[in-house]
Design a protein around this motif. Structure first.
Motif, short mmCIF file in Angstrom:
data_model
loop_
_atom_site.label_atom_id
_atom_site.label_comp_id
_atom_site.label_asym_id
_atom_site.label_seq_id
_atom_site.Cartn_x
_atom_site.Cartn_y
_atom_site.Cartn_z
N ASP A 1 -4.68 -5.70 -0.07
CA ASP A 1 -5.05 -5.21 -1.39
C ASP A 1 -6.27 -5.94 -1.95
O ASP A 1 -7.08 -5.34 -2.65
N LYS B 1 1.32 -2.39 -1.42
CA LYS B 1 0.26 -2.86 -2.32
C LYS B 1 0.46 -4.31 -2.69
O LYS B 1 -0.52 -5.05 -2.89
N PRO C 1 1.26 4.09 -3.80
CA PRO C 1 0.52 3.05 -4.54
C PRO C 1 1.39 2.11 -5.35
O PRO C 1 1.05 0.94 -5.52
N LYS D 1 -10.35 -2.02 -1.13
CA LYS D 1 -10.10 -1.59 -2.51
C LYS D 1 -11.37 -1.55 -3.34
O LYS D 1 -11.55 -0.67 -4.18
#
Length: 935
Positions: free
Chosen positions: A24, A65, A106, A312
């Motif tokens: 992440d 995540k 998510p 990300k």
């Protein structure tokens, strides 16, 4: 020597198949390498491989995540749940079907898998209300596609997901059953739909097909009469409750890539609207949506881009190509490569550690030589000058020169400082060299061949062929040098071993007769013993000086031999691999490690002839020789396994059905139509520090090391460590405890205060008792202190450095990679100060000599003045005694004519500066005292 070696890392291969996943924070990249998982730290330039294994090659991976749970699934649908932080296996599970895609939602509460034409949504493992760990609980199965699902993509709010399929459609599903009316089909493509994405607002959907078409879908009003039914097979309608107007997902834009190759993979970054597409010809493109502007167009080779991902922040792109094992991390804004790695295309033939143990060199059948950094796991350099298979590599003693032999008829010398080939050695005729040895002094290099019966000797300085050693009656198979002197051992097909004195140009002892074929030689570092591995599975140890046999190790029973799929006999009765093809001594010469064409690595105690430990190379069932028993359900009536059938021709994609590999590119008989690789260990070697050893196997370069990562620190368990307690401990003069407590608190002012309060006489004791876990931090602190305060406590800091290096030098030498940064800080400062001190010394050399001479003269003058002062004191005492007597007798006659008291006699006797004059006056006083009184 310790024998608790464990698997620590896998080098030589960076990507095999499957998908790539960023963490992440975007700083780490997860890559499947066969049946294992590797993690590359892109910030700190390091990598590690998880120690768990799948039964077959990994097909898909996913990371939640939060970065806590890692889920990997192999080709058969067997999943392993791992705690990513602690690298601990939590659970095994079997989905019983081939998993085509795997994605965490998510929010991390669910994950979706694509199995055949269905999508299964499972709850993420967690602790429920009753505090029971429920590993896998299925939420729901979604159906609707008529062919295999290719991908699953979640929306940003985790409420919806889009699935794409080979039936040329995409479908939208809702996670909650109360929103079932959301489900609809998006059709219109003319080829497989590769991927579909939501934009950031979730009001636009992008779908990409294999033929290079990009469709933009928007949720708008349907033109036409209200309440009308579907008028096209491409769309589905939905009546909204707000305005009662028919709404539907409709195509608002169509764009095409217009590429010569078809689309293989794609990914989309919603925050920056960046679309990345990979093609079958190795090309990848970057587009800006929704305007479809081409940002960049590059290529990573001629093979297909199998997977692509974006971190990300949208800055780094990762690409993987399975054909050549390429892994690429690209920063598109600066147009630079963060990571660019590629493994060997063919099997590794040889490996060699550098003298300091920080690098490993591997050679392969593809003609390439790669230099790997042991700590980072990355390839530093690749040499491609050889035009055929590289058979052996050896380092010179200092580690700056590397030698390699090849079947192209050359032996090459490589400069590892400038990374170039600076010498090429050849024989008088073109022959293929299969063995290599380098003299410890680095002046002579020898090579042998199976084409002739001679051993060729070259000079490294002149590259001239000095001599060819004759005596063997068969092709040369093995060569080895010791590390202490120039003793060369050679083995041949004539079943003899000869010991040569290179510089004496003679044989040291009579030839050693061997009853079986010699497969490998290894000489003990002190050149007193020679180990020989033979075809009958024995390891014999001989004395080099008198050629007597000292030990005999029977390794046939220690080897785990697997059963091949085409074998008609069991693994117990197999004799093909009951021997060792490579052996190597440890640095101390007490331990021997051996490997061969089997699934085991054995470590022996030479003196006691016992097996210390046995390692299993791989548990990958896709390799021949890893299974002990075959699955009877896959055996036909003719006794042939169904796994031997190559089903690549049944693939639905034309690109997957084509086989462009060259026949005979694998080892063995080229006429054998077998597509399965065999498990084997081609080379093995101990690290010079004996803390690790490397094995070149079919799976890659396996590194086994002593597990020293977990070092117990008792202060970790104490919750009462505070600055006040640290200062109290310091006041009690418990310097070691207070120093460690300060490091635990990690407060710079506190560490500085404790550090400066330790007396000089206690530095050596505190340094010797300092725990290992704080040695690196202590050196880094001293280095930063030297840089920050150049002129403060210079000698004090040097005393600390000397004491720490004296007490923990062996550990620092064995773990150089951990102390590189801290030692460089100290070295940089000392080099700077050392240059200044030397410059001042040279500049003021004569002045220092003058000061030294002046000091000696001053000491001599002071000694002489001291003697004179002693004499003056004696004379003064005599004069005072005489004056007192004369004053007592004739005190009235001491007045002058003017009536004043005369002081002439006193001043003359007391204030005279010349000692000789004083002596003369004293004599005059003694002799002529009456005359003086009358005057």
């Amino acid at each position: 020597m310790k024998s608790d070696f464990r698997f620590s890392n896998l080098l030589g291969t960076v990507y095999r198949q499957g998908n790539l996943v960023f963490t992440d924070d975007g700083t780490k990249l997860l890559s499947p390498v066969g049946n294992r998982m590797s993690c590359f730290d892109l910030i700190h330039n390091r990598s590690f491989t998880f120690n768990y294994e799948h039964r077959k090659n990994i097909a898909r991976i996913a990371l939640n995540k939060q970065g806590t749970l890692l889920l990997s699934v192999d080709e058969d649908g067997r999943a392993i749940l791992v705690n990513f932080i602690s690298r601990t296996v939590l659970h095994h599970f079997n989905f019983k079907e081939r998993v085509l895609d795997l994605q965490f939602s998510p929010d991390g509460h669910y994950f979706a898998i694509a199995c055949n034409r269905f999508i299964q949504v499972w709850k993420t493992p967690d602790f429920t209300e009753d505090r029971q760990f429920a590993p896998f609980v299925r939420h729901r199965i979604y159906a609707g596609h008529y062919s295999d699902v290719t991908s699953v993509t979640w929306s940003s709010d985790s409420r919806f997901f889009i699935s794409t399929s080979k039936d040329m459609t995409s479908r939208i599903f809702s996670l909650q059953s109360s929103e079932n009316d959301v489900a609809m089909t998006l059709a219109g493509h003319r080829d497989y739909v590769v991927k579909a994405f939501f934009n950031k607002s979730q009001e636009i959907i992008y779908t990409i097909s294999k033929d290079g078409a990009l469709f933009t879908w928007e949720y708008t009003e349907k033109p036409g009469d209200d309440g009308s039914e579907e008028d096209s097979e491409d769309e589905e309608q939905e009546d909204t409750q707000t305005n009662n107007k028919p709404m539907s997902w409709r195509i608002t834009a169509k764009n095409f890539f217009h590429s010569d190759a078809k689309v293989k993979c794609a990914t989309f970054h919603a925050d920056s609207n960046l679309l990345v597409v990979g093609f079958y010809n190795g090309e990848f493109r970057l587009y800006e949506l929704p305007d479809f502007n081409l940002v960049q167009q590059l290529s990573m080779g001629q093979n297909a881009v199998d997977t692509v991902n974006i971190n990300k922040s949208g800055e780094w792109l990762s690409f993987g190509s399975a054909k050549l094992g390429q892994l690429l991390v690209y920063e598109w804004q600066s147009e630079s490569y963060i990571l660019k790695q590629q493994g060997h295309f063919d099997s590794m033939n040889a490996l060699c550690y550098s003298p300091d143990g920080s690098r490993v060199v591997t050679a392969s059948d593809d003609g390439k030589i790669k230099i790997w950094d042991v700590i980072s796991g990355f390839c530093l350099m690749t040499f491609t000058e050889h035009t055929s298979s590289v058979t052996d590599v050896k380092f010179a003693k200092k580690g700056q020169v590397l030698f390699s032999s090849s079947l192209d008829g050359t032996v090459r010398a490589w400069d590892l400082i400038r990374f170039r080939n600076f010498r090429t050695f050849t024989a008088t005729e073109r022959i293929q060299f299969n063995s290599l040895a380098v003299d410890p002094s680095g002046e002579v290099v020898v090579a042998g061949s199976q084409d002739t019966f001679e051993i060729y000797v070259w000079s490294v300085q002149t590259a001239q062929l000095l001599e060819s050693l004759t005596g063997h009656e068969g092709p040369i198979s093995c060569l080895t040098f010791g590390q202490e002197n120039s003793v060369l051992a050679s083995a041949s097909w004539d079943k003899t071993i000869r010991i040569w004195n290179i510089f004496g140009r003679s044989q040291q002892v009579e030839p050693i007769e061997i009853e079986s074929d010699v497969l490998c030689l290894a000489m003990r570092p002190d050149c007193k013993e020679l180990s020989v591995s033979t075809l009958d599975g024995h390891i014999a140890v001989y004395d080099v000086e008198d050629a007597n046999q000292l030990h005999l190790i029977d390794g046939k029973r220690d080897i785990i031999g697997g059963r091949y799929l085409e074998d008609r006999f069991t693994a117990k009765n197999a004799a093909r691999s009951k021997y060792f093809t490579t052996i190597n001594y440890s640095f101390d010469g007490l331990t021997l490690v051996a490997g061969g064409n089997n699934n085991s690595i054995c470590m022996y105690d030479v003196s006691n002839e016992v097996l210390l430990k046995r390692f299993t190379v791989s548990q990958n069932m896709t390799l021949n020789g890893t299974q002990q028993v075959l699955n009877s359900s896959k055996i036909t009536d003719g006794g042939i396994s169904l796994d031997l059938i190559d089903r690549a021709g049944e693939n639905s994609d034309v690109e997957d059905r084509l086989d462009n590999s060259l026949p005979g590119s694998h080892r063995g008989d080229p006429s054998v139509r077998s597509y399965r690789s065999e498990i084997r260990v081609n080379a093995i070697q101990f690290s010079p520090t004996s803390s690790a050893f490397a094995a070149a196997s079919t799976e890659g370069l396996l590194i086994y090391s002593i597990d020293s990562t977990v070092i117990f620190d008792p202060f970790d368990l104490d919750v009462d460590i505070t600055p006040e307690a640290t200062l109290e401990t310091l006041a009690d003069q418990d310097f070691l405890t207070s120093l460690v407590m300060a490091f635990r608190l990690n407060e710079e002012y506190l560490i500085q205060k404790v550090y400066e309060a330790i007396p000089l006489q206690d530095i050596k004791l505190v340094s010797s008792d300092l725990p290992i876990v704080y040695v690196n931090r202590m050196l880094a602190f001293i280095g930063n202190t030297l840089i920050k305060y150049e002129n403060q406590h210079f000698e004090y800091n040097l005393l600390w450095i000397r004491s720490i290096l004296s007490a923990h030098g062996k550990y620092i030498n064995a773990h150089k990679h951990e102390f590189v940064s801290s030692l460089k800080l100290i070295q940089r400062f000392l080099a700077k100060v050392g240059k200044e001190v030397v410059a001042v010394g040279k500049k003021n050399g004569y002045f220092l000599e003058y000061l030294q001479v002046s000091k000696d003269l001053n000491n001599q003058v002071q000694e002489e003045e001291g003697e004179r002062i002693d004499e003056d004191e004696e004379n003064e005492s005599d004069n005072e005694a005489i004056i007192e007597d004369e004053d007592n007798e004739e005190e009235s006659e001491w007045f002058g004519p003017g009536g004043e008291k005369s002081t002439k006699r006193i001043e003359y006797g007391s204030e005279s500066g010349d000692s000789s004059a004083e002596e003369e006056e004293g004599d005059d006083e003694d002799d002529d005292s009456d005359d003086n009184i009358e005057v």
